[in-house]
Design a protein around this motif. Structure first.
Motif, short mmCIF file in Angstrom:
data_model
loop_
_atom_site.label_atom_id
_atom_site.label_comp_id
_atom_site.label_asym_id
_atom_site.label_seq_id
_atom_site.Cartn_x
_atom_site.Cartn_y
_atom_site.Cartn_z
N CYS A 54 -26.82 51.28 8.72
CA CYS A 54 -25.63 50.24 9.00
C CYS A 54 -25.70 49.26 10.15
N VAL A 55 -25.64 50.49 11.49
CA VAL A 55 -25.77 50.08 12.97
C VAL A 55 -27.34 49.33 13.44
N LEU A 56 -28.40 49.68 12.46
CA LEU A 56 -29.50 49.06 12.33
C LEU A 56 -29.34 47.62 12.37
N ALA A 57 -28.85 47.77 10.24
CA ALA A 57 -28.91 46.23 10.11
C ALA A 57 -28.21 45.95 10.32
N LEU A 58 -26.75 46.16 11.26
CA LEU A 58 -25.64 45.45 11.88
C LEU A 58 -26.45 44.26 13.66
N VAL A 59 -27.43 45.44 14.37
CA VAL A 59 -28.61 44.61 15.02
C VAL A 59 -29.19 44.28 15.13
N LEU A 60 -29.95 43.83 14.20
CA LEU A 60 -31.35 43.13 13.17
C LEU A 60 -29.88 41.91 13.06
N GLY A 61 -29.36 41.89 11.99
CA GLY A 61 -28.91 40.89 11.93
C GLY A 61 -27.84 40.19 12.66
N MET A 62 -27.28 40.69 14.02
CA MET A 62 -27.57 39.91 15.32
C MET A 62 -28.26 39.05 16.09
N LYS A 63 -29.39 39.92 15.54
CA LYS A 63 -30.56 39.67 16.73
C LYS A 63 -31.25 38.01 16.48
N ILE A 64 -31.55 38.58 14.81
CA ILE A 64 -32.45 37.39 14.27
C ILE A 64 -31.97 35.65 14.19
N GLY A 65 -29.39 36.15 13.70
CA GLY A 65 -29.02 35.31 13.48
C GLY A 65 -28.89 34.92 14.63
N ASN A 66 -28.83 35.00 15.82
CA ASN A 66 -29.16 34.90 16.68
C ASN A 66 -30.21 33.60 17.59
N TYR A 67 -31.09 34.54 16.89
CA TYR A 67 -32.69 34.07 17.42
C TYR A 67 -32.34 32.19 16.96
N LEU A 68 -32.21 32.52 15.27
CA LEU A 68 -32.60 31.19 14.73
C LEU A 68 -31.26 30.20 15.05
N TRP A 69 -30.17 30.22 15.00
CA TRP A 69 -29.28 29.43 15.77
C TRP A 69 -29.93 28.64 17.34
N GLU A 70 -30.55 29.58 18.56
CA GLU A 70 -30.55 29.31 19.06
C GLU A 70 -31.83 28.26 19.41
N ASN A 71 -33.20 28.98 18.34
CA ASN A 71 -34.42 28.03 18.68
C ASN A 71 -34.21 26.98 17.25
N GLN A 72 -33.75 27.52 15.72
CA GLN A 72 -34.31 26.31 14.95
C GLN A 72 -33.04 25.24 14.37
N PHE A 73 -32.11 26.08 14.23
CA PHE A 73 -31.32 25.39 13.40
C PHE A 73 -30.21 24.73 15.19
N GLU A 74 -29.90 24.98 15.70
CA GLU A 74 -29.01 24.41 16.50
C GLU A 74 -30.10 23.05 17.20
N PRO A 75 -30.86 23.23 18.01
CA PRO A 75 -31.58 21.86 18.38
C PRO A 75 -31.96 21.09 17.22
N TYR A 76 -31.66 21.76 16.34
CA TYR A 76 -32.22 20.80 14.60
C TYR A 76 -30.89 19.70 14.84
N GLN A 77 -29.79 20.89 14.86
CA GLN A 77 -28.43 19.85 14.66
C GLN A 77 -28.63 18.57 15.95
N GLN A 78 -28.92 18.87 17.09
CA GLN A 78 -28.59 18.10 18.96
C GLN A 78 -29.42 17.27 17.97
N MET A 79 -30.89 17.46 18.26
CA MET A 79 -31.02 16.35 17.38
C MET A 79 -31.05 15.33 16.43
N MET A 80 -30.24 15.86 15.03
CA MET A 80 -29.75 15.08 14.53
C MET A 80 -28.37 14.09 15.32
N ARG A 81 -27.90 14.95 15.62
CA ARG A 81 -27.09 13.40 16.84
C ARG A 81 -27.52 12.63 17.98
#
Length: 310
Positions: A54-81
């Protein structure tokens, strides 16, 4: 929301409480008597595997989620605006007119003067090069006497040296760029622009920095599509990896049991009271085994009175 908290309890809280109750049981058993480690290894195995999984899954989920948001989805949303600009003439357009630009396609006369690079070293090397008419700085090819439009990137120039950032070597009919929206990076690029202005004696007022891409519209769409693909891949691979981990853990405990390093003997439960009650809830197999062992021991110490030993 209720489903979220139920899933959180099952996947995180329950294994954590079980692991804590187990640790308390081992410590109290160690304090009261001499501990035999084969039963400790046996009974601690699966609660520990569940907890650390569970600790491993939690850490991986947080790392991957932060990476996707900061490098993919957040720039996409910012470009959209922001806005998309086409046929931008760098000899006529100042930075103040493109403050809301997210995507820019320049006209056929625009180019990047890759030989006149500005740079700043602060860990990574922040590199910039001016976007000018004809691809070279000449008298009269700046917008109202100032240079505000730059291509930028990190660790892609020798400071000073030739600018090789982004898709500089990919041929395209017109020059294109995607706005760099990261506030931290922009601060360092602005410092690099100030250094460039001082080095070449060219005025910079409202600098704007772009990442050099051959097709900025496609690059913007790829931010979201690549993020979704990576997210789907993570959702597929991480559960499969955890299942594989369970198979490996099962094989290891069987091996330890075979060689006598793990055995289902006396269970290291907490003393009677709240700890024992929690063990019944969160460590049911261990608790049941201990109850059966105590019942069997009681049957030997308190024989049936109708039998008489002569």
């Amino acid at each position: 929301m209720a489903i979220f908290w139920v899933v959180t309890f099952i996947l995180i809280v329950s294994p954590t409480v079980a692991f804590v109750v187990l640790c308390v049981g081992i410590l109290t058993t160690t304090c009261r008597s001499r501990v035999r480690w084969p039963p400790v290894v046996y009974w601690a195995w699966w609660p520990s595997v569940r907890f650390w999984s569970c600790v491993l899954a939690l850490v991986l989920g947080m790392k991957i989620g932060n990476y996707l948001w900061e490098n993919q989805f957040e720039p996409y949303q910012q470009m959209m605006r922001l806005q998309a600009y086409n046929n931008v003439n760098p000899s006529e357009v100042q930075g103040v007119r493109l403050q809301d630009a997210g995507i820019a396609l320049f006209n056929e006369t625009a180019g990047v003067d890759r030989g006149r690079t500005g740079c700043l070293k602060n860990g990574p090397t922040y590199c910039i090069a001016p976007i000018v008419k004809g691809g070279q700085i000449m008298q009269g090819n700046e917008a109202d006497g100032q240079f505000d439009l730059f291509m930028a990137g990190t660790d892609c120039c020798s400071c000073p040296g030739e600018f090789r950032c982004g898709q500089w070597d990919m041929p395209s009919p017109v020059l294109g760029g995607v706005r760099i929206v990261d506030s931290t990076d922009n601060q360092f690029y602005k410092l690099a622009a100030e250094a460039w202005s001082g080095l070449y004696g060219k005025p910079v007022r409202r600098p704007i920095f772009f990442k050099w891409v051959a097709d900025p519209v496609k690059a913007w769409g790829n931010l979201r599509s690549n993020g979704v693909k990576f997210e789907a891949l993570a959702l597929l691979c991480i559960p499969l990896g955890l299942v594989l981990l369970m198979f490996i853990a099962n094989g290891l405990i069987r091996l330890l049991n075979t060689y006598g390093w793990a055995a289902p003997m006396e269970a290291p439960l907490p003393p009677p009271g709240l700890g024992r009650m929690m063990s019944a809830k969160f460590l049911p197999n261990m608790h049941r085994h201990q109850q059966d062992a105590e019942a069997q021991q009681g049957s030997w110490t308190n024989p049936d009175p109708k039998y008489v030993i002569l």
